[in-house]
Motif scaffolding. Sequence first.
Motif, PDB file in Angstrom:
ATOM      1  N   GLU A  54       0.832  -1.209   0.000  1.00 47.62           N
ATOM      2  CA  GLU A  54       0.000   0.000   0.000  1.00 47.62           C
ATOM      3  C   GLU A  54       0.863   1.255   0.000  1.00 47.62           C
ATOM      4  O   GLU A  54       0.570   2.234  -0.703  1.00 47.62           O
ATOM      5  N   MET A  55       1.952   1.224   0.765  1.00 46.61           N
ATOM      6  CA  MET A  55       2.826   2.388   0.853  1.00 46.61           C
ATOM      7  C   MET A  55       3.498   2.668  -0.497  1.00 46.61           C
ATOM      8  O   MET A  55       3.558   3.814  -0.961  1.00 46.61           O
ATOM      9  N   LEU A  56       3.990   1.632  -1.162  1.00 47.94           N
ATOM     10  CA  LEU A  56       4.671   1.826  -2.445  1.00 47.94           C
ATOM     11  C   LEU A  56       3.707   2.370  -3.503  1.00 47.94           C
ATOM     12  O   LEU A  56       4.064   3.254  -4.291  1.00 47.94           O
ATOM     13  N   ILE A  57       2.491   1.869  -3.511  1.00 43.62           N
ATOM     14  CA  ILE A  57       1.503   2.363  -4.476  1.00 43.62           C
ATOM     15  C   ILE A  57       1.223   3.842  -4.235  1.00 43.62           C
ATOM     16  O   ILE A  57       1.062   4.625  -5.182  1.00 43.62           O
ATOM     17  N   VAL A  63       1.116   0.121  -9.669  1.00 40.36           N
ATOM     18  CA  VAL A  63       0.665  -1.190  -9.192  1.00 40.36           C
ATOM     19  C   VAL A  63       1.553  -2.314  -9.741  1.00 40.36           C
ATOM     20  O   VAL A  63       1.996  -3.187  -8.989  1.00 40.36           O
ATOM     21  N   ALA A  64       1.814  -2.285 -11.050  1.00 40.22           N
ATOM     22  CA  ALA A  64       2.616  -3.360 -11.653  1.00 40.22           C
ATOM     23  C   ALA A  64       4.016  -3.408 -11.041  1.00 40.22           C
ATOM     24  O   ALA A  64       4.530  -4.486 -10.719  1.00 40.22           O
ATOM     25  N   THR A  65       4.616  -2.225 -10.860  1.00 35.21           N
ATOM     26  CA  THR A  65       5.954  -2.180 -10.274  1.00 35.21           C
ATOM     27  C   THR A  65       5.916  -2.649  -8.826  1.00 35.21           C
ATOM     28  O   THR A  65       6.795  -3.397  -8.378  1.00 35.21           O
ATOM     29  N   THR A  66       4.912  -2.201  -8.090  1.00 34.21           N
ATOM     30  CA  THR A  66       4.786  -2.589  -6.682  1.00 34.21           C
ATOM     31  C   THR A  66       4.647  -4.100  -6.539  1.00 34.21           C
ATOM     32  O   THR A  66       5.317  -4.720  -5.695  1.00 34.21           O
ATOM     33  N   MET A  67       3.789  -4.699  -7.371  1.00 35.66           N
ATOM     34  CA  MET A  67       3.588  -6.142  -7.278  1.00 35.66           C
ATOM     35  C   MET A  67       4.885  -6.892  -7.600  1.00 35.66           C
ATOM     36  O   MET A  67       5.187  -7.917  -6.978  1.00 35.66           O
ATOM     37  N   VAL A 285       9.690   5.473 -12.047  1.00 34.14           N
ATOM     38  CA  VAL A 285       9.829   4.020 -12.134  1.00 34.14           C
ATOM     39  C   VAL A 285       8.610   3.404 -12.818  1.00 34.14           C
ATOM     40  O   VAL A 285       8.730   2.486 -13.632  1.00 34.14           O
ATOM     41  N   ALA A 286       7.424   3.934 -12.474  1.00 34.73           N
ATOM     42  CA  ALA A 286       6.187   3.401 -13.063  1.00 34.73           C
ATOM     43  C   ALA A 286       6.216   3.542 -14.579  1.00 34.73           C
ATOM     44  O   ALA A 286       5.839   2.614 -15.307  1.00 34.73           O
ATOM     45  N   ILE A 287       6.650   4.691 -15.074  1.00 38.83           N
ATOM     46  CA  ILE A 287       6.720   4.922 -16.518  1.00 38.83           C
ATOM     47  C   ILE A 287       7.719   3.970 -17.163  1.00 38.83           C
ATOM     48  O   ILE A 287       7.446   3.343 -18.185  1.00 38.83           O
ATOM     49  N   SER A 288       8.888   3.847 -16.561  1.00 39.69           N
ATOM     50  CA  SER A 288       9.914   2.969 -17.123  1.00 39.69           C
ATOM     51  C   SER A 288       9.450   1.516 -17.165  1.00 39.69           C
ATOM     52  O   SER A 288       9.672   0.804 -18.147  1.00 39.69           O
ATOM     53  N   LYS A 289       8.777   1.090 -16.087  1.00 41.78           N
ATOM     54  CA  LYS A 289       8.326  -0.293 -16.006  1.00 41.78           C
ATOM     55  C   LYS A 289       7.211  -0.588 -17.006  1.00 41.78           C
ATOM     56  O   LYS A 289       7.263  -1.584 -17.737  1.00 41.78           O
TER      57      LYS A 289
END
Length: 321
Positions: A54-57, A63-67, A285-289
């Motif tokens: 939850e914290m990372l999101i 979401v994809a990176t966090t998972m 990071v989300a964009i890169s992932k």
Amino acid sequence: MEELKAHEEAVEKELGVRFARAISKTRDSINDRLDTLFESRRQIDDKFLDELEEMLISTDIGVATTMHVIDRVRRGVSRQEIGDIAALRAAIRKELLDILNASRDKGVAAETAFGDEAKPYILMVVGVNGVGKTTTIGKLAQRIKAEGNKVLICAADTFRAAASDQLEIWAGRAGVEIIQQKEGTDPAAVLFDALRAAKAREADVLIVDTAGRLHNKSNLMAELEKMKKVAGREVPGAPHETLLVIDAVTGQNGLEQARQFTKAADVTGIVLTKLDGTAKGGIAVAISKELSLPIRYVGIGEQAEDLMVFDPEAYVSGLFD
């Protein structure tokens, strides 16, 4: 020579300090929450990992990176490789850096990917209105000129009132020439003139502004396609880069913009503006992932020199060290 080297080292150190300061809100957000999560527990269990997720999101890492990160952490815990907060931070740090470095294998991570024959080097800039596209072009022009290149700007956003005038001001600040025509002119025609001028004046780099809108994607796609054909016809291999400008403050909305633009244009890299104004800097990071695109530049302030080449190692170190 030694004085020049010392000056360059001092500049690099100053830039490093300013970059660390720019992402301090995101760093504080991550570290404070990690400390709070860990304080109340003696071990990393499922409930802890749920709260970590939850914290990372919430930092817009996505979401994809966090998972992906949580899965790797879970494996590390089961193998007894992660048992304290230091090991946890190191594991997250490694996963984020791996994601950012992997994205550099896609798109265009550096202009050095092209040889000296890419002259003039054609750099198209796309993005919605209000994200800092015009400002970014001005900063790019100053930065590239300071590196010893002759730069020309093409004002091909002929739809937004005053777009060309604003760009002219930035061109003046950077001390570079600009090719512009009256409002409503076909952007491809402006680009054609700019390409001819760039070749005639032996410019090293031509930076091309484009209209910023998403409300009519079919027109946007057709316009960009036409411009790319004109560029490729005049300069083989052009455009060499297509940079998408995204406002870091918009968080996940910025990611959605990126998704839409990658459908309409062959985006090769990202410029993330206003990174200093958000605690959700994890969007990089989300964009890169999710898009497999490298972050090329980040904006960390209002001044012309506040546009930096993105360094994944410095970014991740700034978040955790």
